[in-house]
Design an enzyme around this catalytic site. Structure first.
Site, PDB file in Angstrom:
ATOM      1  N   HIS A   1       0.438  12.076 -27.613  1.00 52.92           N
ATOM      2  CA  HIS A   1      -0.068  10.787 -27.148  1.00 52.92           C
ATOM      3  C   HIS A   1      -0.536   9.881 -28.091  1.00 52.92           C
ATOM      4  O   HIS A   1      -0.080   8.706 -28.295  1.00 52.92           O
ATOM      5  CB  HIS A   1      -0.754  10.898 -25.958  1.00 52.92           C
ATOM      6  CG  HIS A   1       0.048  10.958 -24.779  1.00 52.92           C
ATOM      7  ND1 HIS A   1      -0.682  11.271 -23.473  1.00 52.92           N
ATOM      8  CD2 HIS A   1       1.089  10.390 -24.205  1.00 52.92           C
ATOM      9  CE1 HIS A   1       0.315  11.208 -22.529  1.00 52.92           C
ATOM     10  NE2 HIS A   1       1.314  10.582 -22.870  1.00 52.92           N
TER      11      HIS A   1
ATOM     12  N   ARG B   1       0.933  -1.165  -0.028  1.00 54.28           N
ATOM     13  CA  ARG B   1      -0.029  -0.076   0.246  1.00 54.28           C
ATOM     14  C   ARG B   1       0.815   1.137   0.221  1.00 54.28           C
ATOM     15  O   ARG B   1       0.312   2.488   0.409  1.00 54.28           O
ATOM     16  CB  ARG B   1      -0.981   0.115   1.126  1.00 54.28           C
ATOM     17  CG  ARG B   1      -2.110  -0.938   0.994  1.00 54.28           C
ATOM     18  CD  ARG B   1      -3.298  -0.767   2.037  1.00 54.28           C
ATOM     19  NE  ARG B   1      -3.994  -1.831   2.102  1.00 54.28           N
ATOM     20  CZ  ARG B   1      -3.978  -2.816   2.840  1.00 54.28           C
ATOM     21  NH1 ARG B   1      -3.092  -2.756   3.730  1.00 54.28           N
ATOM     22  NH2 ARG B   1      -4.809  -3.827   2.939  1.00 54.28           N
TER      23      ARG B   1
ATOM     24  N   LYS C   1       7.376  23.530 -14.234  1.00 57.96           N
ATOM     25  CA  LYS C   1       6.667  22.443 -13.884  1.00 57.96           C
ATOM     26  C   LYS C   1       6.222  22.454 -12.191  1.00 57.96           C
ATOM     27  O   LYS C   1       5.099  22.019 -12.146  1.00 57.96           O
ATOM     28  CB  LYS C   1       7.199  21.172 -14.430  1.00 57.96           C
ATOM     29  CG  LYS C   1       6.343  19.884 -14.027  1.00 57.96           C
ATOM     30  CD  LYS C   1       6.453  18.580 -14.760  1.00 57.96           C
ATOM     31  CE  LYS C   1       5.432  17.724 -14.571  1.00 57.96           C
ATOM     32  NZ  LYS C   1       5.606  16.383 -15.222  1.00 57.96           N
TER      33      LYS C   1
END
Lengths: 371, 371
Positions: B256, B127, B231
């Site tokens: 893409h 997790r 960014k």
């Protein structure tokens, strides 16, 4: 919205309602609207073969469709083998075919397996979409709270996963009337665990008026709401299992290993009962728990038809599995153990020898009783 | 710690240092200590076959071991085919065999593929465990910032993933000296994209003094740090891509789809350059961008050896792939498009027809130039 109890679950990442009641399904669309899920949202229901036979997922689908939602229904094979990366991959691909988008919702309708699997898919599909839990088992009162989702590997359970909180848990307790008796009994184990952790009054209620058979939707809703509050209070304070949340692992450190070693022929709730007894024994040996409180725990499990001993097998493979437990540090083992009814604590200095001693001292359980 | 630039990245979920410099590797253990990663922590390095041939992962491993860390090194096959659930599963199982625990760390040493894959593994193993990015390509200056991690499905890239921020990005720009020229050029595409989004001075620097070949570790560090700041500023304000972060998609919505349709024979950076040109054309057609600014963008790409047109193929398969784009709503398409140099905006009312028109109006690019 009458009839249901609504508990607000406030975690660091999200606040959402846990709705429980004998006819909660009738409030589904109202709660969806309240959670901002409008009919432009597609709802991708994930369930399993066992649950589909109860017609509950189909009923929910019809309710949603008549309220204007676009609904898809995916059915996984029943059983823990479906809690896998392979099944997750099949679901991702079905969701892509159905053009499920980032703004859409996954709804898990089922027990813990379905909730964990569907939650993992929701947590990772397109880097995460919203997720609703509709539990259909007593055990799922535990798994549907807290946002732990995941799948299994051959090496063990829940080794891959995420923390992904649902936006709504909707628990209609009338669906539990059709639960097979072994499933009901198994779920009681987590109920008793939650009472031991944080609700001594609930524990004593269960002793004086056991719920060994399904007691109807109203009493079920009341018992589950009380157990759920214990878990919710802990999860609210520790979403990511850095401390307090480890309390919820009582019974599970040993229980998970027993369950896995049995290849899951011992069910989760049964294994947790066994784990609880071994860990209570360990606590008595360490001087942390009185033997009378240990006996009360055994009595509560016994009154609800749960195992009151450990399986008849050597401990070494159990220790090997325990060594992989996610919460252990490299040097010492971490356990949550009972110090009393309503008093569970996390201890970090448990040795292999302590576990072996407790295992040897615990009664052996076979179908039908202890030896 | 001299020589490196340190930019603090402050997201809602975590603050971490982005370290860039011509000899940053020498500061690795100092930064690890600063991030709370002590030698009791095991470090699981994930890299690929191409990177391992540079000996950089082995050098880092040796540095860490001499500082007392336990280090494992896993090598995936090079190429985007490794960015899969199947490779992730192999890595989980190796990590279990090595007894990697929740308190341990995954370190990605490689380009975007390695970072995305290793980050996804770190986000989901037990997790979620901590994660360090050590980029080895120019393109990875983009992918190593922002916490987007994931794997591909047959249907498309990054369809399964998570947001999982690293605890440290350590970028030694001297490793880029050995980068194949096509890889260097591809990375310039994201650098130019960041300049178009938020640093007009960087854009004009690149026009007047192109970095079409590797300009040495110091100038590379300076250029990358400037692009990275664009960014970082956006990611800090919008960790989960609910709004502002979509600006970073400029060039990518069309890019893409081109990349995927080519079966990745057109590399990511090349496809982004192509996408940037088609999207700039679309913006000119809609009256959002001046044709002189569009020409400046084409000029910047041209000066750096990047494509200045679109592939010679029909648009329909491109549209089909675009329709699956994660950021689209059901009813309309969302694009980030340039309105000027240093001015990119998100628009939500782009139609299929707008895209078709821009596609048809864009020059066709073949190896060696436009027709």
């Amino acid at each position: 919205m009458s009839g249901s109890t609504v508990i607000e679950v406030k975690t660091a990442s999200k606040t959402y309602p846990f709705v429980i009641g004998p006819a909660a399904r009738e409030e589904l669309t109202a709660f969806l609207a309240q959670c901002g899920v409008t009919p432009e949202t597609a709802i991708f229901i994930i369930t399993d073969q066992n649950v589909i036979e109860t017609d509950y997922p189909q009923e929910l689908k019809a309710r949603l469709e008549s309220a204007g939602y676009t609904v898809y229904l995916a059915v996984a094979a029943a059983g823990d083998a479906s809690k896998s990366l392979a099944t997750a991959e099949q679901l991702y691909r079905t969701m892509l075919q159905m053009h499920i988008r980032r703004s859409d919702v996954v709804m898990a309708v089922g027990g813990g397996m379905v909730g964990d699997l569907a939650g993992f898919v929701a947590a990772t599909y397109l880097r995460g979409i919203r997720f609703i839990q509709v539990p259909t088992t007593l055990l799922a009162h535990d798994s549907s709270i807290g946002g732990k989702v995941g799948v299994n590997l051959a090496e063990g359970k829940n080794l891959v996963g995420a923390f992904h909180q649902p936006i709504l848990v909707l628990y209609d307790t009338s669906v539990l009337s059709t639960l097979p008796s072994r499933e009901w009994t198994g779920g009681l184990s987590e109920l008793i665990k939650h009472a031991v952790i944080g609700d001594p009054a609930l524990f004593h209620d269960l002793l004086s008026q056991p719920a060994s058979d399904y007691p109807g939707p109203e009493r079920t809703a009341e018992l589950v709401a009380r157990a759920a509050r214990v878990k919710i209070q802990i999860v609210e304070q520790d979403e990511q299992e850095s401390g307090l949340r480890m309390l919820l692992n009582v019974g599970h450190t040993v229980g998970h290993a027993i369950e896995q070693k049995s290849d899951y022929s011992i069910h989760h709730g049964e294994a947790v009962a066994m784990g609880l007894i071994v860990e209570a024994e360990l606590a008595v040996n360490k001087g942390w728990l009185s033997s009378s409180d240990r006996d009360l725990i055994i009595q509560a499990l016994c009154l609800h038809g749960l195992p009151t001993g450990r399986p008849d097998q050597p401990i070494s493979p159990i220790l090997e599995i325990m060594n992989l437990d996610k919460k252990h540090q490299r040097q010492s083992w971490t356990f949550a153990v009972p110090f009393g009814i309503g008093d569970v604590r996390v201890v970090r200095d448990v040795s292999r020898e302590d576990v072996i001693r407790a295992w040897e001292a615990t009664n052996i359980w076979r179908e039908g009783g202890v030896e």
